[in-house]
Design an enzyme around this catalytic site. Structure first.
Site, short mmCIF file in Angstrom:
data_model
loop_
_atom_site.label_atom_id
_atom_site.label_comp_id
_atom_site.label_asym_id
_atom_site.label_seq_id
_atom_site.Cartn_x
_atom_site.Cartn_y
_atom_site.Cartn_z
N LYS A 256 0.84 -1.20 0.00
CA LYS A 256 0.00 0.00 0.00
C LYS A 256 0.87 1.25 0.00
CE LYS A 256 -3.30 2.56 2.94
NZ LYS A 256 -4.23 2.51 4.10
N ASP A 261 -2.62 10.15 3.92
CA ASP A 261 -4.02 9.75 4.06
C ASP A 261 -4.76 10.75 4.95
OD1 ASP A 261 -6.46 8.52 4.18
OD2 ASP A 261 -5.78 6.80 5.37
N LYS A 268 -10.26 12.64 8.42
CA LYS A 268 -9.83 12.17 9.73
C LYS A 268 -9.77 13.33 10.72
CE LYS A 268 -6.65 8.47 8.21
NZ LYS A 268 -7.30 7.31 8.85
N ASP A 279 1.56 6.19 5.63
CA ASP A 279 0.59 5.26 5.05
C ASP A 279 1.08 4.59 3.77
OD1 ASP A 279 -1.80 4.00 5.52
OD2 ASP A 279 -3.03 5.48 4.45
N ASP A 338 -12.19 7.06 3.71
CA ASP A 338 -11.00 6.74 4.50
C ASP A 338 -10.62 5.26 4.42
OD1 ASP A 338 -8.88 7.28 6.13
OD2 ASP A 338 -10.06 7.50 7.98
N GLU A 340 -9.49 3.80 1.95
CA GLU A 340 -8.92 3.92 0.61
C GLU A 340 -7.89 2.84 0.28
OE1 GLU A 340 -7.70 5.41 3.21
OE2 GLU A 340 -5.58 4.90 2.93
N ARG A 342 -7.66 -0.43 0.72
CA ARG A 342 -8.12 -1.66 0.06
C ARG A 342 -8.53 -1.40 -1.39
NH1 ARG A 342 -12.63 -2.23 4.56
NH2 ARG A 342 -10.98 -1.09 5.63
#
Ligand code: BES
Ligand code: MN
Ligand code: ZN
Length: 488
Positions: A256, A261, A268, A279, A338, A340, A342
């Site tokens: 990933k 993020d 968030k 991230d 959020d 994101e 996957r």
């Protein structure tokens, strides 16, 4: 990076480090810590002096314990008694890290090891190289740092491959830490691409392909495009291939690579966002492992995919309620922008399964905060349908000094992925780390039983120095993956 040299005897004695261990059961409960025998032994007068110190020194010999003893005018001028615990690789790793911190103002030290003990050497070297890591961005001059460690460990030629493996592992872990610690003002998807390009420059046996947004659109990578759509820095997909002629197995590694993020429109709160430059730690880890495998010329084909995107809030950001069409055609309904990670992983995994058809598929991702809720600060959450594969990876991760714990993929949670509008619902509320894994499983196709997913949100970061971990990015995954790849 600090230089470690194998020497056959102490050459230049300023500071000498001697290992000590806890007293054994036969020596009685109150027995003092004992010197670990080394070959050749330390000079006779030094050994006698160290032996005389031990009874009164109140040392336990536990791994990482350290006591300095000054010998003004003597050779050596300084003696360090270093606890190595059980004397196994973890014990020496903790000892190496403690030594790197304690001796940071020295320039050169000599460490005596038991002769012909590769585990001790590997532990010491990785501990030294990882414990001395620092990430700083400043114009201020660097403080003097330990630059050279001589190691007396027996036949230097016989131990050279062990030192090389340790050095490569540490170097790639440090690279992953650097990439992950870098602020997102520098680290957009294109920046990551440039770091990869620089790392592979001049290495003809590593093939790099980078997909730009237009190519992602033409080929149908809808998840990567949706997540990257809100950022002024467009998304990328890195495909890096290490393909040695003697490879027996083809592994695809997916990491990933969200370079920041914010949560997107489902933004968030402040405390949850402050570390979201990390991230892309999964992408950094699979990159480090692949470069390490190539440097060590491991006979395994590795194709590494890092979907790179910045999850931002803007007029072009994807929205809750949107439906994404992933690579290969499966659609997912987004209710929380959020979730994101996957979405970008699903595209890369579907591509791997359809176009690369590897033997094994492994993905690493800072996927959910639930990883830490379930397992605390050090363990990744490992998911697989394949008991043998899961066991092999857990063994390698553990041997390398990292930690993971296997988690279930319960059949009765699959219903949480149901959507009225699309093939899948991308962000179910229950059991967040587990349902994220179940979502990813939908993209594994024929590789469903040859796939491992690790949610590494928790162990990717350390709040404080802890043995070989230094505050900040840990580079988690590089060490475990490299150990595992070396067994294939
Ligand atoms: N990048 C985060 C997960 C994360 C959290 C990593 C803390 C490292 C530390 C991920 O994209 C995320 O936001 N996950 C959500 C999923 C939810 C919306 C289903 C989460 O964990 O809350
Ligand atoms: Mn997120
Ligand atoms: Zn994320």
């Amino acid at each position: 990076m600090l230089a470690i040299r194998l020497v056959s005897g102490p050459e230049w004695l300023d500071t000498l480090v001697l290992p000590i261990r806890p007293a054994g059961p036969a020596e009685g409960p109150d027995a003092p810590a004992a010197l670990v025998p080394t070959t050749p032994p330390a000079p006779g007068d030094v050994l006698a002096e160290a032996g005389a110190l031990l009874p009164a020194a109140r040392l336990t010999g536990r791994a990482g314990e350290l006591r300095e003893h000054l010998r003004p005018g003597g050779t050596p001028q300084r003696l360090i008694l270093l606890g190595v615990g059980a004397g196994d690789e973890p014990g020496w790793r903790a000892a190496g890290a403690a030594l790197a911190r304690a001796a940071k103002d020295e320039t050169q030290i000599t460490v005596m090891l038991p002769a012909g003990d590769p585990a001790a050497l590997r532990g010491l070297a990785e501990g030294l190289l990882l414990g001395s890591y620092r990430f700083r961005m400043t114009e201020a001059g660097a403080k003097p740092a330990l630059t050279e460690v001589d190691v007396v460990a027996g036949d230097p030629d016989a131990l050279a491959p062990t030192l090389t493996a340790a050095r490569t592992t540490a170097e790639m872990t440090r690279l992953a830490r650097d990439l992950t610690n870098t602020p997102s003002s520098l680290k957009n998807p294109q920046w990551f691409v440039e770091q990869v390009a620089a790392a592979v420059a001049g290495q003809a046996d590593l093939r790099l392909r980078v997909r730009q947004p237009e190519e992602l659109a033409a080929e149908g990578f809808g998840g990567i495009l949706a997540v990257g759509g809100g950022s002024a820095s467009g998304p990328r997909l890195v495909e890096l291939d290490w393909h040695p002629a003697d490879a027996r197995t083809h592994v695809v590694l997916v990491g990933k690579g969200i370079t920041f993020d914010s949560g997107g429109i489902s933004i968030k709160p402040v405390p949850a966002m402050k570390l979201m430059r990390k991230d892309m730690a999964g992408a950094a880890a699979v990159l480090g492992a692949t470069l390490g495998a190539a440097a060590l010329r491991l006979p395994v084909r590795i194709t590494t995919l890092t979907p790179l995107a910045e999850n931002m809030v803007s007029g072009s950001a994807f929205r809750p309620g949107d439906i994404v069409r992933h690579y290969g055609g499966l659609t997912s309904e987004t209710t929380n922008s959020d979730a994101e990670g996957r979405l970008v992983l699903a595209d890369a995994m579907a591509y791997a399964v359809r176009e690369l058809a590897p033997d094994l598929l492994v993905d690493l991702a800072t996927l959910t905060g639930a990883n830490a809720v379930a397992l605390g600060k050090r363990h990744g959450a490992l998911y697989s349908e394949n008991d043998q594969l899961a066991a092999d990876l857990l063994t390698a991760i553990d041997a390398a000094g990292e930690h993971a714990w296997r988690m279930p993929l319960p059949a009765d949670y699959v219903e949480y992925l149901g959507s009225d509008l699309a093939d899948l619902h991308s962000s179910p509320e229950p059991a967040k780390s587990v349902t994220a894994a179940l979502f990813l499983r939908e993209f594994t196709g024929d590789l469903r039983d040859r796939w491992v997913h690790v949610d590494m949100s928790a162990p990717s970061w350390a709040e404080e120095d802890d043995a070989e971990l230094t505050r900040g990015a840990t580079g988690w995954g590089v060490r475990g993956l490299l150990r595992w790849l070396a067994t294939l």
